[in-house]
Scaffold this motif. Sequence first.
Motif, short mmCIF file in Angstrom:
data_model
loop_
_atom_site.label_atom_id
_atom_site.label_comp_id
_atom_site.label_asym_id
_atom_site.label_seq_id
_atom_site.Cartn_x
_atom_site.Cartn_y
_atom_site.Cartn_z
N SER A 1 2.94 2.66 -6.80
CA SER A 1 1.89 2.09 -7.63
C SER A 1 2.37 2.30 -9.06
O SER A 1 2.66 3.42 -9.46
N ILE A 2 2.50 1.23 -9.80
CA ILE A 2 2.96 1.34 -11.18
C ILE A 2 1.74 1.21 -12.08
O ILE A 2 1.09 0.17 -12.12
N SER A 3 1.44 2.29 -12.78
CA SER A 3 0.26 2.34 -13.63
C SER A 3 0.47 1.58 -14.93
O SER A 3 1.60 1.39 -15.39
N VAL A 4 -0.63 1.19 -15.53
CA VAL A 4 -0.65 0.58 -16.85
C VAL A 4 -1.05 1.68 -17.83
O VAL A 4 -1.96 2.46 -17.54
N THR A 5 -0.39 1.75 -18.98
CA THR A 5 -0.74 2.77 -19.97
C THR A 5 -0.63 2.24 -21.39
O THR A 5 0.15 1.32 -21.65
N THR A 6 -1.39 2.89 -22.26
CA THR A 6 -1.31 2.56 -23.69
C THR A 6 -0.37 3.51 -24.42
O THR A 6 -0.14 3.34 -25.61
N PHE B 1 -3.11 4.81 1.17
CA PHE B 1 -3.01 5.23 -0.21
C PHE B 1 -2.68 6.73 -0.20
O PHE B 1 -3.47 7.54 0.28
N PHE B 2 -1.51 7.08 -0.71
CA PHE B 2 -1.02 8.46 -0.72
C PHE B 2 -0.89 8.87 -2.17
O PHE B 2 0.02 8.43 -2.88
N VAL B 3 -1.84 9.69 -2.62
CA VAL B 3 -1.97 10.02 -4.04
C VAL B 3 -1.35 11.39 -4.33
O VAL B 3 -1.73 12.39 -3.71
N MET C 1 -8.97 -7.01 7.82
CA MET C 1 -7.67 -6.37 7.92
C MET C 1 -7.67 -5.50 9.19
O MET C 1 -8.55 -4.68 9.37
N SER C 2 -6.71 -5.71 10.06
CA SER C 2 -6.65 -4.92 11.29
C SER C 2 -6.19 -3.51 11.00
O SER C 2 -5.47 -3.26 10.06
N ARG C 3 -6.60 -2.58 11.84
CA ARG C 3 -6.27 -1.17 11.66
C ARG C 3 -4.75 -0.95 11.67
O ARG C 3 -4.23 -0.21 10.87
N GLU C 4 -4.03 -1.63 12.58
CA GLU C 4 -2.60 -1.41 12.67
C GLU C 4 -1.84 -1.97 11.47
O GLU C 4 -0.72 -1.57 11.21
N LYS C 5 -2.42 -2.91 10.74
CA LYS C 5 -1.75 -3.46 9.56
C LYS C 5 -2.19 -2.75 8.27
O LYS C 5 -1.64 -3.00 7.22
N SER C 6 -3.19 -1.91 8.38
CA SER C 6 -3.71 -1.25 7.19
C SER C 6 -2.72 -0.20 6.68
O SER C 6 -2.16 0.57 7.44
N GLY C 7 -2.52 -0.22 5.38
CA GLY C 7 -1.63 0.77 4.76
C GLY C 7 -2.38 2.03 4.41
O GLY C 7 -3.56 2.20 4.74
N LYS D 1 -2.47 -5.86 -1.94
CA LYS D 1 -1.48 -6.62 -1.17
C LYS D 1 -0.60 -5.68 -0.34
O LYS D 1 -0.36 -5.93 0.84
N ALA D 2 -0.13 -4.60 -0.95
CA ALA D 2 0.71 -3.64 -0.23
C ALA D 2 -0.05 -3.01 0.92
O ALA D 2 0.48 -2.83 2.02
N GLN D 3 -1.33 -2.68 0.70
CA GLN D 3 -2.13 -2.08 1.77
C GLN D 3 -2.31 -3.07 2.92
O GLN D 3 -2.20 -2.70 4.09
N GLN D 4 -2.57 -4.33 2.60
CA GLN D 4 -2.74 -5.34 3.64
C GLN D 4 -1.46 -5.55 4.45
O GLN D 4 -1.51 -5.95 5.60
N ASN D 5 -0.32 -5.26 3.83
CA ASN D 5 0.97 -5.40 4.52
C ASN D 5 1.40 -4.12 5.23
O ASN D 5 2.53 -4.00 5.68
#
Length: 191
Positions: free
Chosen positions: A37-42, A9-11, A1-7, A92-96
Amino acid sequence: MSREKSGLFFVISAPSGTGKTTLVRKILNEIPNTVPSISVTTRPPRPGEKEGVDYYFVSQEKFKEMKDRREFFESEEVHGYLYGTPRAALEKAQQNGKIIVLDIDVRGALTFKKNYPESCLVFLSPPSQAVLERRLRSRRTEPEASLKRRLEAAAVEMREKEKFDCVIINDDLENAFRETQKVLEKALRKL
């Protein structure tokens, strides 16, 4: 993954009732190139929450299967329910080249940072414990025992805030949003 295409993660993390979800929605609505980011929960859905928009609601068994298949970046038990951050959509989002906004609990955020040190962690803090309690009570979404557990957990989570990249006090949504924008712009310059 190239640096300019890297997304990025903002937490965004905070004790329950701090206004984290409201701030995250504002970020997603007003800042270009952000995706949730849509989390999964119980846990069961709260009134107004929608499947696939707020969370993916699953059974304990389904969550365990997903965890066993290593489908999560991280997962934690919070207030008696399981939460996980799905891996495939985020990669996928990060790669885009997207800014992936994660709304996760404090322990999950710190776990995430260990695995992805380039991520930017924001701790959203309430102005005071009294304000936090008032916000939680005004929700009227849970019994007193559960509310007490959330307040106790908040006190523990507040002690972790120094481990984050920055701390923003949410005394006013617009101020918190402006501060968050500044942090995001700084993090993007580092990419």
